[in-house]
Design a protein around this motif. Structure first.
Motif, PDB file in Angstrom:
ATOM      1  N   GLU A 150      -2.215   1.057  13.081  1.00 51.64           N
ATOM      2  CA  GLU A 150      -2.383   0.570  11.709  1.00 51.64           C
ATOM      3  C   GLU A 150      -3.375  -0.576  11.651  1.00 51.64           C
TER       4      GLU A 150
ATOM      5  N   MET B  22      -6.731   1.081  11.526  1.00 51.94           N
ATOM      6  CA  MET B  22      -7.017   1.657  10.203  1.00 51.94           C
ATOM      7  C   MET B  22      -7.406   0.558   9.207  1.00 51.94           C
ATOM      8  N   ILE B  23      -6.757  -0.589   9.305  1.00 47.62           N
ATOM      9  CA  ILE B  23      -7.128  -1.717   8.447  1.00 47.62           C
ATOM     10  C   ILE B  23      -8.549  -2.178   8.778  1.00 47.62           C
TER      11      ILE B  23
ATOM     12  N   PRO C 258      -0.134  -5.411   8.562  1.00 42.05           N
ATOM     13  CA  PRO C 258      -0.014  -4.015   8.124  1.00 42.05           C
ATOM     14  C   PRO C 258       1.086  -3.824   7.072  1.00 42.05           C
TER      15      PRO C 258
ATOM     16  N   ARG D 263       1.484   6.220   6.359  1.00 41.38           N
ATOM     17  CA  ARG D 263       1.281   5.848   4.953  1.00 41.38           C
ATOM     18  C   ARG D 263      -0.187   5.556   4.677  1.00 41.38           C
ATOM     19  N   MET D 264      -0.875   4.955   5.643  1.00 46.22           N
ATOM     20  CA  MET D 264      -2.312   4.699   5.447  1.00 46.22           C
ATOM     21  C   MET D 264      -3.111   6.002   5.408  1.00 46.22           C
TER      22      MET D 264
ATOM     23  N   LEU E 298      -7.752   8.520  14.897  1.00 48.35           N
ATOM     24  CA  LEU E 298      -8.471   7.387  15.484  1.00 48.35           C
ATOM     25  C   LEU E 298      -9.303   7.781  16.702  1.00 48.35           C
TER      26      LEU E 298
ATOM     27  N   THR F  55     -10.942   0.070   7.131  1.00 46.66           N
ATOM     28  CA  THR F  55     -10.949  -0.142   5.684  1.00 46.66           C
ATOM     29  C   THR F  55     -11.749  -1.394   5.325  1.00 46.66           C
TER      30      THR F  55
ATOM     31  N   ASN G 194     -12.973   0.423  -3.622  1.00 46.14           N
ATOM     32  CA  ASN G 194     -14.168   0.578  -2.794  1.00 46.14           C
ATOM     33  C   ASN G 194     -15.012   1.751  -3.291  1.00 46.14           C
TER      34      ASN G 194
ATOM     35  N   LEU H  57      -8.826   1.056  -1.289  1.00 49.55           N
ATOM     36  CA  LEU H  57      -9.658   2.259  -1.104  1.00 49.55           C
ATOM     37  C   LEU H  57     -10.252   2.704  -2.434  1.00 49.55           C
TER      38      LEU H  57
ATOM     39  N   ASP I 197      -1.892   8.828   4.358  1.00 49.89           N
ATOM     40  CA  ASP I 197      -1.568   9.388   3.042  1.00 49.89           C
ATOM     41  C   ASP I 197      -2.481   8.789   1.965  1.00 49.89           C
ATOM     42  N   SER I 198      -2.687   7.484   1.995  1.00 48.12           N
ATOM     43  CA  SER I 198      -3.582   6.832   1.024  1.00 48.12           C
ATOM     44  C   SER I 198      -4.998   7.367   1.151  1.00 48.12           C
TER      45      SER I 198
ATOM     46  N   ARG J  63      -5.276  10.813  -0.263  1.00 48.20           N
ATOM     47  CA  ARG J  63      -5.250  10.742  -1.729  1.00 48.20           C
ATOM     48  C   ARG J  63      -6.605  10.299  -2.271  1.00 48.20           C
TER      49      ARG J  63
ATOM     50  N   TRP K 293      -0.186  -4.984   3.738  1.00 51.00           N
ATOM     51  CA  TRP K 293      -1.126  -4.034   3.143  1.00 51.00           C
ATOM     52  C   TRP K 293      -0.393  -2.929   2.376  1.00 51.00           C
ATOM     53  N   LEU K 294       0.800  -2.608   2.848  1.00 52.74           N
ATOM     54  CA  LEU K 294       1.525  -1.478   2.259  1.00 52.74           C
ATOM     55  C   LEU K 294       2.535  -1.897   1.197  1.00 52.74           C
TER      56      LEU K 294
ATOM     57  N   ASN L 188       0.352   1.224  -3.360  1.00 51.45           N
ATOM     58  CA  ASN L 188       0.352  -0.023  -2.584  1.00 51.45           C
ATOM     59  C   ASN L 188      -1.062  -0.625  -2.518  1.00 51.45           C
TER      60      ASN L 188
ATOM     61  N   GLU M 245       1.133   3.789   9.803  1.00 51.81           N
ATOM     62  CA  GLU M 245      -0.126   4.546   9.926  1.00 51.81           C
ATOM     63  C   GLU M 245      -0.060   5.863   9.158  1.00 51.81           C
TER      64      GLU M 245
ATOM     65  N   PHE N 174      -3.103  -0.984  -0.036  1.00 51.85           N
ATOM     66  CA  PHE N 174      -4.074  -0.215   0.753  1.00 51.85           C
ATOM     67  C   PHE N 174      -4.751   0.838  -0.127  1.00 51.85           C
ATOM     68  N   THR N 175      -3.943   1.563  -0.897  1.00 53.99           N
ATOM     69  CA  THR N 175      -4.476   2.580  -1.809  1.00 53.99           C
ATOM     70  C   THR N 175      -5.406   1.955  -2.842  1.00 53.99           C
TER      71      THR N 175
ATOM     72  N   MET O  36       7.189  11.973  -0.455  1.00 56.92           N
ATOM     73  CA  MET O  36       6.966  11.235   0.791  1.00 56.92           C
ATOM     74  C   MET O  36       8.268  10.589   1.248  1.00 56.92           C
TER      75      MET O  36
ATOM     76  N   LEU P  49     -13.593   7.634   5.524  1.00 55.31           N
ATOM     77  CA  LEU P  49     -13.748   6.615   4.471  1.00 55.31           C
ATOM     78  C   LEU P  49     -15.199   6.528   4.012  1.00 55.31           C
TER      79      LEU P  49
ATOM     80  N   PRO Q 291       5.645   5.404  -3.125  1.00 61.00           N
ATOM     81  CA  PRO Q 291       5.270   4.301  -2.220  1.00 61.00           C
ATOM     82  C   PRO Q 291       3.773   4.251  -1.905  1.00 61.00           C
ATOM     83  N   HIS Q 292       3.027   5.244  -2.386  1.00 63.00           N
ATOM     84  CA  HIS Q 292       1.570   5.178  -2.178  1.00 63.00           C
ATOM     85  C   HIS Q 292       0.917   4.197  -3.158  1.00 63.00           C
TER      86      HIS Q 292
ATOM     87  N   PHE R  32     -11.321   8.241  11.260  1.00 62.78           N
ATOM     88  CA  PHE R  32     -10.816   7.557  10.063  1.00 62.78           C
ATOM     89  C   PHE R  32     -11.963   6.837   9.352  1.00 62.78           C
TER      90      PHE R  32
END
Lengths: 169, 169
Positions: A8, A11-12, A118, B10-11, B122, A15, A149, A146, B13-14, B17, A121-122, A140, B8, A142-143, B1, B146, A137-138, B142
């Motif tokens: 995670e 992934m951050i 992490p 959940r990220m 990753l 992002t 952006n 994105l 999933d975002s 989406r 972020w969620l 959040n 990770e 982080f979504t 979900m 993005l 829960p999406h 990943f």
């Protein structure tokens, strides 16, 4: 970057890189333009560059309250660049005022993003209730990041149509 | 979900989406246009809509080899929509051919993305060597997804400038 970072955290990192990539190219492009060049329309009768720049900045400013990072830094930009179309607002920032607002917003946003774990972020964004968030829960931070952006990229793709021929990016 | 999904997951999933959000609005927009409307330029002397659609599709097709998902489905699109500017390629897809290629590419891409574990997301992309990847572990799938997602938004922001007035999105 440490090779032992968790999935995670990696992934951050991706992002934040994607965010900076867009913020940096927008920064470089608009800062290279003179006040006169910022008056240029992206196509006949469409938005001027200064409006697009202000729109991106104002929408990003809205991330502070939406992500629980505090109030907007420049709430007056809403009527200039979001709720009114170009040329409709009575008062509008000068190029210099906009440049300062844009820089301030982006530096402070990145500082905010960079401070989250992490789990943070969620967390839910502030426009969704705790109850709705349990079902969705999406919705959040982080979504949201994105999504904002891609919002930057969407309008930067428009702005670049009015790039002066002699400007090297 | 499931609420017990890992951070990770959940990220991811975002990210899926965000990808689908862009792919879906591009799909809806271009599929609503007639072959004549696809000939429209986004601004005087600039790219036609059909070229932008093909460009987004062709760049997405390049994700298959880049992400280790197999060869491109339509390698001939490169010369039509990437290496040549609009109106320079000798042969170009019809609107109907492009529509089919776009749908095929996107369905297969999403199926590919949806099959990866967090660790697989990753993994390095195929344009970076194992050695370089040890130093630059952000050059992974990943990050690429993005980046391509903002590429879609960048060009969709341009395409929407030529939206017919009577088209509701």
């Amino acid at each position: 970057m440490q090779p032992d970072r968790s999935s995670e955290e990696r992934m951050i990192d991706s992002t934040l890189r994607a965010w900076r990539f867009n913020a940096d190219r927008i920064d470089k492009f608009f800062n290279a333009l003179s006040p006169d060049q910022l008056e240029q329309e992206i196509a006949t009768g469409r938005n001027r560059l200064i409006y697009l720049w202000g729109h991106i900045a104002a929408v990003n400013d809205g991330l502070f309250p939406l992500l629980g990072l505090g109030p907007k830094l420049y709430p007056e930009m809403d009527s200039m660049f979001i709720t009114n179309p170009d040329r409709a607002a009575v008062i509008m920032y000068s190029a210099e005022q906009l440049k300062q607002a844009w820089s301030h917003i982006n530096e402070k946003l990145l500082a905010g993003f960079s401070g989250w774990s992490p789990a943070e972020w969620l967390e839910r964004h502030t426009a969704v209730s705790a109850e709705d968030f349990r079902r969705e829960p999406h919705r959040n931070r982080f979504t949201v990041v994105l999504s904002r952006n891609t919002h930057m990229a969407y309008h930067f793709g428009q702005a670049i149509l009015a790039k002066p021929r002699d400007l090297k990016l």
